[in-house]
Design a protein around this motif. Structure first.
Motif, short mmCIF file in Angstrom:
data_model
loop_
_atom_site.label_atom_id
_atom_site.label_comp_id
_atom_site.label_asym_id
_atom_site.label_seq_id
_atom_site.Cartn_x
_atom_site.Cartn_y
_atom_site.Cartn_z
N TYR A 59 36.36 73.31 52.83
CA TYR A 59 36.26 72.32 53.90
C TYR A 59 36.46 70.93 53.30
CZ TYR A 59 34.47 69.68 57.85
OH TYR A 59 34.35 68.81 58.90
N CYS A 89 43.81 83.94 54.99
CA CYS A 89 42.89 84.39 53.94
C CYS A 89 41.79 85.27 54.54
CB CYS A 89 42.31 83.22 53.16
SG CYS A 89 41.00 82.32 54.02
N LYS A 120 39.07 84.14 56.17
CA LYS A 120 37.74 83.55 56.15
C LYS A 120 37.26 83.15 57.56
CE LYS A 120 35.61 79.40 54.30
NZ LYS A 120 35.05 78.90 53.06
N CYS A 121 38.09 82.46 58.30
CA CYS A 121 37.64 81.93 59.58
C CYS A 121 38.02 82.81 60.76
CB CYS A 121 38.21 80.54 59.82
SG CYS A 121 37.97 79.42 58.46
N THR A 122 37.10 82.87 61.70
CA THR A 122 37.27 83.71 62.88
C THR A 122 38.60 83.49 63.60
OG1 THR A 122 34.90 83.68 63.18
CG2 THR A 122 36.21 84.32 65.09
N PHE A 123 38.91 82.24 63.91
CA PHE A 123 40.07 81.97 64.76
C PHE A 123 41.37 82.34 64.08
CE2 PHE A 123 36.92 79.64 67.07
CZ PHE A 123 37.31 79.83 68.39
N LYS A 155 44.32 76.48 67.09
CA LYS A 155 44.71 75.19 66.53
C LYS A 155 43.49 74.27 66.35
CE LYS A 155 48.27 71.79 67.66
NZ LYS A 155 49.25 71.85 66.58
N GLU A 156 42.62 74.31 67.34
CA GLU A 156 41.50 73.37 67.33
C GLU A 156 40.33 73.82 66.47
OE1 GLU A 156 40.52 72.88 71.42
OE2 GLU A 156 41.97 71.25 71.70
N ASN A 157 40.28 75.09 66.15
CA ASN A 157 39.08 75.60 65.49
C ASN A 157 39.34 76.31 64.18
OD1 ASN A 157 36.86 75.08 67.59
ND2 ASN A 157 38.51 76.03 68.77
N SER A 158 40.26 75.78 63.41
CA SER A 158 40.48 76.40 62.12
C SER A 158 40.13 75.42 61.01
CB SER A 158 41.94 76.84 61.98
OG SER A 158 42.17 77.95 62.81
N LEU A 159 39.80 75.98 59.88
CA LEU A 159 39.34 75.14 58.78
C LEU A 159 40.49 74.45 58.08
CD1 LEU A 159 36.78 74.54 56.95
CD2 LEU A 159 37.64 76.34 55.48
N LYS A 192 45.34 75.78 61.48
CA LYS A 192 45.56 74.68 62.43
C LYS A 192 47.01 74.61 62.89
CE LYS A 192 41.93 71.38 61.37
NZ LYS A 192 41.28 71.02 60.14
#
Lengths: 781, 539
Positions: A489, A641, A643-646, A682-686, A691
């Motif tokens: 992050y 990768c 890691k993030c849900t979206f 797009k709005e909720n990625s690390l 994005k």
């Protein structure tokens, strides 16, 4: 069963000082030895070093180049980069598997002779579709030429294979006292893949046999990558003649014309009148004369800053680089300028990051320069965008320029340690950079005490291992530290807390390559080119459905149309220019109707694309935009990768929705669903990957919604989506039986002199019948 | 680091320590932000994106667990954009969640009896617990155990392996055992609220409604036209199938807890709805579907349609304010279990109406569903469960029977019940009550079917003596990986692969029992879902 040698592993481990951070190179070495990672070998590594099993498993399963099972004797990689995709990579893959009788869900044939794999972009986009077998590159492969390719490969002797797979090194010295005729042979990856290695061998053989006063010289990429191999003859008088699409068998003819055996060399000058040199461009693969107009069109609109002296200098010859003003900028900077002056100069030049986002370069530099203590400088050469190969070419052809730019930056920010992170798919780039670093260190231009000024800079190369996400700066640093390439992050940004927690400057290859020119010619000269907010030039990898593809460097502000029509020579014969895909998986498609958009960071973003790292793939009316969107989503989804849900699940669901379209199963509401999900991802990625992953979907939805709607109605207007198309033979059929002979699915009965017919139940939609038919008798609807 | 900065969260001005995350700043201000992948002891991971908030001036939403509060930051945690994003994150996670929250038997049962739980309680001989579990959903389990058509068994996953678990007969076993005990189970009655409710009709719907209303401290009187309570249960079902003594025993308990019965009160004659409403604040109609009863209701001013009494879908209220209806008089099914369920739901709604002034809400059970499993998945799931054949045969006197024969079927002995209970595959989630994904999904009204697509296969690793790992439920947050790292468990856990197929696992092909020597319990407790659960959880 012990299938590894402890001694070998010990030797590999001994090469690396800090084991944890060297997990990736250690694994790469082990794989080089065994062609996969034997579990027992990994266990042994853990038992004798501080590397934990958790780390070794985590890392080795993250990067796709690592294999955990034994592969067949030969390894076939089919490139699935953008250019290869639009030119039928999937059909090629299908054909390879069919030919080798490999089941759809398997990857190795039953004799374990071949393993087939999809590869990320090799960056040889102008040769698309591209296949590599054991490191030997085959370009322009069609489903029909697959058997020949594999047959040809099997006929090669072991030595030939090895030679072909290796890159050339060194070149023959001149004879006599006379200035020898110079035969310049492009040895960038595209040229090598085009067969320049064997051309060079042929020239060398000719010179050796004839005793001619001539030398061969490798040069970097010239940019006309769609017409490789490229040979340039420089006569003793300095005249230059270019040949394109040269084959070994053409050498006799060319040599006879220009290189006279023994003392006949002098007669050569008579034969050459054209001082500017000319390109022989032809789509048929033979060197043939054509007018200068084409060359002019290709070069006229370009402006060369990072590609300065293109095709003229040996990439590795430091003397040549120096005689072409090389290292002048670095020396001047080190000896006469303060760090802040350098940053100020870059600020005035208006240089923005060439890796994608276009962040003002000076700002990054200034941020890091203000920090105290140990700092790092990184060159991001993890060019993962399918369809982009500028960085590869810059590293291959201008390694010193990149290093010089980096050294200037390192001085400006006060870093004495640096890393070049380069994709493993670019062996030649890695080789050239490593060699260039060694040469520079020997001459005091890198390493300790640069130019005797007391400034030091130690640079090392780290190889990627197959992860697009590592092009993201924080993921790259994780990778360098020997971990899975999960982005971090931001903030903190690398300038504050970067590699090993230290302030770090990270710029893209092309950004650094601009720096020496700016320092030599002044910020004003650089800023004099371009638009208000985008200065200088941009290198693009121009590929796809276009007459002349290759590596181009254009002034900012040029229109897309200018690039496509003038530099690229327009669409292929009989086809219509439909759109350009710019920025790869993070970018978007700009339709022909907006082709007058200027190449400028802000204009491109406005239109839903991005400058990105500079892949530019031209699409025509046979390209389906829904398929394009699906292609990129498949790519990002593969490269997420996780890691993030979206990004992990969202891109998967988007891909599945797109599959509904290409399979004709989508409903009206799916368009809305797709768009909503795209915006959420797009709005909720690390990181940048998540994005920007929806961009290809959003831009095609914006400009080509009609195609999505057509798919709902069961039609693929471009005739690309297999589930929605049908092949039929029309009345033009003359009964030549070619289609029946070539049909791999036995869907066409052999009926000489009669109209043929396609058995729809057997048709696998491989396009072969259409490709082989000489009477335009196959319709695809 | 004592420097304080001022920020604003949801219009509240706050002063927080510099370097604090938005999450901790919000927490300190009493503003709740949901999290899944956050566990303080291992630090922020930034994976789930359930904690996103809006920050003024930022284009994208920001994960509160990781983003630091900056001077003068203006943060919104409850905007539409935020809740939509959180919901979408949850829905994406649910779309890739392979595990049932509730067992298919519970979801299939009209009364949603938590069968996996009581069956497990039988297995551990906790009969007192078992009857409590059952009676949370049905007031008349001994009755139902004899007349229910065993709908739950038709959805039982075990049926796909060999034969369904004898759920219905096990329930009867528990209920009969309870009734024959010295002190049968009586539910706890809340303190009297002073509210009064009338129930018309003492059939399964009425009895059930009365039973649950009473538990909430409401005075209940049941009115019935006939001399004895039970309605259709007493007068329409054969005594061979359902002996009167069984019915009476269960009604006795309802009486015992304070429900009053008045018999011989015919609607439209001795009994007028308008009159009732003068002394009772709410009325429940459970008269059944006999034509004369429906006619009587009409004359009482209650609207009826072609199916029966017309009620509000959510409120169960009839056309007369304060009068509710359920069971066969609303829609005829002839299924006691449905009427019983309807009575209980009405009670819940009426309690809200009586105590809060607005009808209570009956939340539909939230549950992810695996759906049909492949043979391979089934055998994976069977690991650790009895492979014995069904103890109860659908035979009476050697004859194959289709329907529940009632009393004629011999009750299970303790041993038989135990043996049968051991066949249950525990489809329900071990963390049914502790799963944060479920909890937050319920809070945000997440729709498990919003996104559909490929889902992981069912798999599990039960090698560890303490815990079970079911990768299908893993949300890839990595808390477990961090815990093993922190505690330096020798092998520990790691992520394997990447992207959509990423999973947590033991390195170099090891299993869970080799991977976690020190931290299994902590991992199970901290796992935000039920990917890693303690083996005996929920018992």
């Amino acid at each position: 069963m012990i299938n590894y040698s402890k001694e070998k592993i010990d030797a590999i481990l001994a090469k690396y000082e800090v084991k944890e951070t060297s997990v990736i190179p250690i694994l790469q070495d082990i794989q080089k030895e065994y062609r996969y990672l034997p579990k027992e070998a990994l266990e042994y590594v853990c038992s004798v070093s501080s590397i934990t099993p958790a780390r070794i498993t985590g890392v080795s399963t993250f990067y796709t180049h690592f294999r955990h099972t034994q592969v067949g004797k030969h390894f076939i990689q089919v490139c699935h980069g953008t250019a290869c995709h639009v030119k039928g990579a999937q059909l090629v893959t299908d054909s390879v598997k069919r030919h080798l009788k490999i089941a759809v869900n398997a990857d190795t044939d039953k004799d374990r002779l071949f393993t087939v794999d999809r590869a990320a972009c090799f960056g040889c986009c102008t040769l698309a579709p591209v296949v590599k077998i054991d490191g030997i590159t085959y370009g322009h492969i069609t489903p029909q030429s697959v058997p020949d390719m594999i047959g040809g490969f099997l006929k090669l002797s072991g030595r030939q294979k090895k030679k072909l797979a290796e890159k050339n090194a060194g070149f023959a010295p001149g004879k006599n006292g006379l200035k020898p005729v110079e035969v310049r042979i492009g040895l960038g990856s595209c040229c090598v893949a085009g067969g320049s290695q064997s051309v060079r061998e042929e020239v060398d053989r000719y010179i050796a046999m004839s005793g001619a006063n001539a030398v061969t010289k490798r040069v970097g990429c010239v940019g006309v990558c769609s017409h490789t191999p490229l040979v340039e003859i420089i006569t003793s008088q300095g005249l230059s003649i270019h040949y394109t699409n040269v084959k070994p068998e053409d050498i006799g003819k060319i040599a006879k014309k220009h290189i006279k055996p023994g003392n006949l060399t002098r007669r050569l000058s008579v034969a050459v009148k054209n001082i500017t040199g000319s390109f022989y461009l032809d789509d048929k693969n033979a060197p043939k004369e054509s007018g200068d107009a084409e060359l002019n069109n290709f070069l006229e609109k370009q402006k060369r800053i990072t590609l300065e002296y293109s095709g003229q200098i040996d990439p590795i010859d430091i003397e040549e680089y120096i005689t072409h003003e090389g290292f002048k900028a670095l020396e001047t900077v080190l000896k006469t300028k303060e760090c802040d002056d350098v940053i100020e100069e870059i600020k005035e030049s208006g240089l923005r990051g060439r890796g994608g986002a276009g962040f003002p370069t000076w700002k990054k530099w200034a941020l890091v320069s203000r920090k105290e203590g140990e700092k790092y400088i990184i060159c991001n050469g993890d060019e993962g965008d399918p369809g982009a190969f500028m960085d590869r070419m810059l590293l291959e052809s201008y390694p010193y320029r990149v290093l010089e730019g980096m050294a200037i930056a390192a001085y400006a920010i006060g870093a004495s340690k640096g890393i070049l992170y380069i994709r493993d798919e670019y062996p030649l780039a890695i080789e050239h950079i490593e060699e260039a670093i060694a040469v520079c260190e020997k001459r005091g231009m890198l390493g300790f005490n640069l130019f005797g000024t007391g400034v030091s800079l130690n640079l090392t190369v780290k190889k990627g291992a197959g992860a697009f996400v590592c092009g993201e700066e924080t993921a790259l640093m994780e990778s360098v530290e020997g971990r899975r390439g999960n982005p971090r992050y931001r903030p903190p940004f690398p300038a504050e807390k970067g590699l090993f927690g230290k302030p770090t400057l990270i710029n893209n290859v092309e950004t650094y390559a601009n720096v020496p020119w700016i320092m030599r010619n002044g910020a004003g000269a650089f800023a004099g080119t371009g638009t208000e907010n985008s200065k200088g030039t941009k290198v693009f990898a121009l590929a796809g459905k276009i007459t002349r593809g290759g590596l181009i460097e254009v002034p900012m502000g040029i229109t897309i149309r200018d690039i496509v029509e003038n530099i690229g020579g327009g669409p292929l014969k009989g086809r219509k220019f439909k759109a350009v895909q710019i920025g790869g998986p993070s970018g978007g498609c700009i339709p022909e109707s907006l082709a007058d958009t200027k190449v400028d960071y802000d204009r491109l973003t406005e239109k839903g694309a991005i400058m990105g790292s500079g892949g530019m793939v031209v699409l025509d009316d046979t390209d389906c935009m829904v398929d394009m969107a699906k292609y990129f989503l498949e790519f990002t989804q593969d490269e997420s990768c996780g890691k993030c849900t979206f990004c992990r699940i969202g891109t998967k669901r988007m891909k599945e929705l797109l599959e509904k379209f290409t399979e004709g199963k989508a409903r009206e509401t799916d368009i809305i669903e797709l768009e909503e999900l795209a915006v959420k991802v797009k709005e909720n990625s690390l990181c940048g990957l998540g994005k920007t992953a929806p961009n290809p979907v959003l831009s095609t939805l914006k400009y080509f919604k009609d195609e999505y709607e057509a798919h709902i109605k069961g039609k693929c207007p471009a005739g690309k989506c297999k589930a929605l198309i049908k092949y039929n033979i029309n009345d033009k059929c003359i009964g030549c039986t070619l289609c029946a002979q070539n049909c791999p699915g036995d869907a066409i009965a052999f009926k000489p002199y009669e109209k043929h017919e396609i058995d729809q139940t057997k048709c696998i939609k491989c396009d072969t019948c259409k490709a082989v038919c000489k009477s335009e008798a196959v319709d695809r609807t | 680091m004592e420097k304080e900065i001022s920020i604003e969260i949801d219009k509240k001005k706050l002063s927080v320590e510099e370097g604090a995350t938005i999450l901790s700043a919000a927490e300190a201000a009493g503003i709740k932000i949901p999290t899944l992948c956050y566990y303080k002891a291992v630090g922020a991971i930034t994976s789930c994106f359930v904690c996103v908030v809006e920050v003024e001036g930022k284009k994208h939403l920001v994960p509160a667990c990781t983003a630091k509060a900056e001077p003068d930051m203006v943060i919104t945690t409850n905007s539409r954009k935020v809740t939509d994003a959180r919901k979408a994150a949850l829905e994406l996670l649910l779309s890739d969640h392979n595990g049932d929250c509730e067992g298919p038997c519970r979801l299939g049962c009209p009364a949603n009896i938590e069968s996996p739980k009581f069956i497990n309680e039988i297995l551990h001989r906790k009969y007192g617990e078992a009857i409590k579990t059952i009676k949370k959903s049905v007031a008349l389990p001994a009755v139902l155990g004899r007349i229910c058509p065993e709908i739950c068994e038709k959805t039982c996953r075990r049926a796909k392996v060999d034969q369904p678990v004898a759920i219905c007969h096990l329930r009867r076993f528990v209920a009969d055992r309870d009734l024959s005990s010295k002190v049968p189970y009586h539910p706890e009655i809340k303190e009297n609220t002073g509210k009064k409710a009338a129930v018309i009709g003492s059939g399964p719907a009425g009895l059930s409604c009365a039973y649950y209303l009473r538990q909430e401290g409401i005075e209940v009187t049941v009115f019935d036209a006939r001399e004895q309570p039970g309605g259709a249960l007493r007068y329409a079902i054969s005594k061979e199938r359902l002996p009167v003594s069984v019915l009476d025993s269960e009604i006795r308990i309802i009486r015992d807890i304070g429900v009053k019965f008045e018999h011989g009160k015919r609607l439209g004659k001795e009994l007028r709805v308008a009159e009732l409403l003068k002394s009772y604040q709410a009325v429940f109609i459970g008269t059944g579907s006999k034509e004369e009863d429906l006619e009587a209701l009409k004359t009482e001013g209650i609207e009826t349609g072609k199916n029966g009494v017309v009620i509000g879908k959510e409120t169960m209220m009839t056309s007369v304010f304060g009068v509710f209806a359920g069971g066969d008089c609303v829609s005829k099914t002839g299924l006691a279990v449905r009427s019983v369920a309807s009575g209980r739901i009405a009670a819940k709604i009426m309690v809200g109406f009586l105590l809060q002034g607005t009808p209570g809400k009956d939340k539909k059970l939230f549950s992810v569903r695996m759906g049909p499993l492949s043979e391979a998945e089934l055998s994976e799931m069977m690991i650790g469960f009895s492979s014995e054949k069904r103890v109860l045969k659908n035979l009476v006197d050697g004859k194959q029977i289709k329907e529940n024969p009632g009393e004629a079927r011999k009750n299970f002995t303790d041993d038989e019940a135990l043996k049968e209970a051991a066949r249950c595959m525990r489809c329900d989630c071990r963390k049914l009550r502790g799963c944060r994904l479920k909890k937050i999904s319920e809070d945000y009204g997440a729709d498990r079917l919003k996104y559909q697509g490929e889902r992981r296969k069912f798999a599990q690793d039960a090698s560890h003596p303490l815990v079970v790992y079911q990768p299908g439920k893993c949300i890839a947050c990595g808390i477990c990986v961090k815990i093993t790292e922190q505690h330096k468990d020798e092998l520990g856990l790691t992520f394997i692969g990447r992207g959509f197929t990423i999973k947590m696992g033991a390195p170099l092909g090891a299993n869970m029992s080799e991977a976690m020597k020190l931290v299994a319990k902590e991992v199970a407790v901290r796992c935000p879902t039920a990917a890693v659960t303690i083996k005996k959880d929920g018992l």
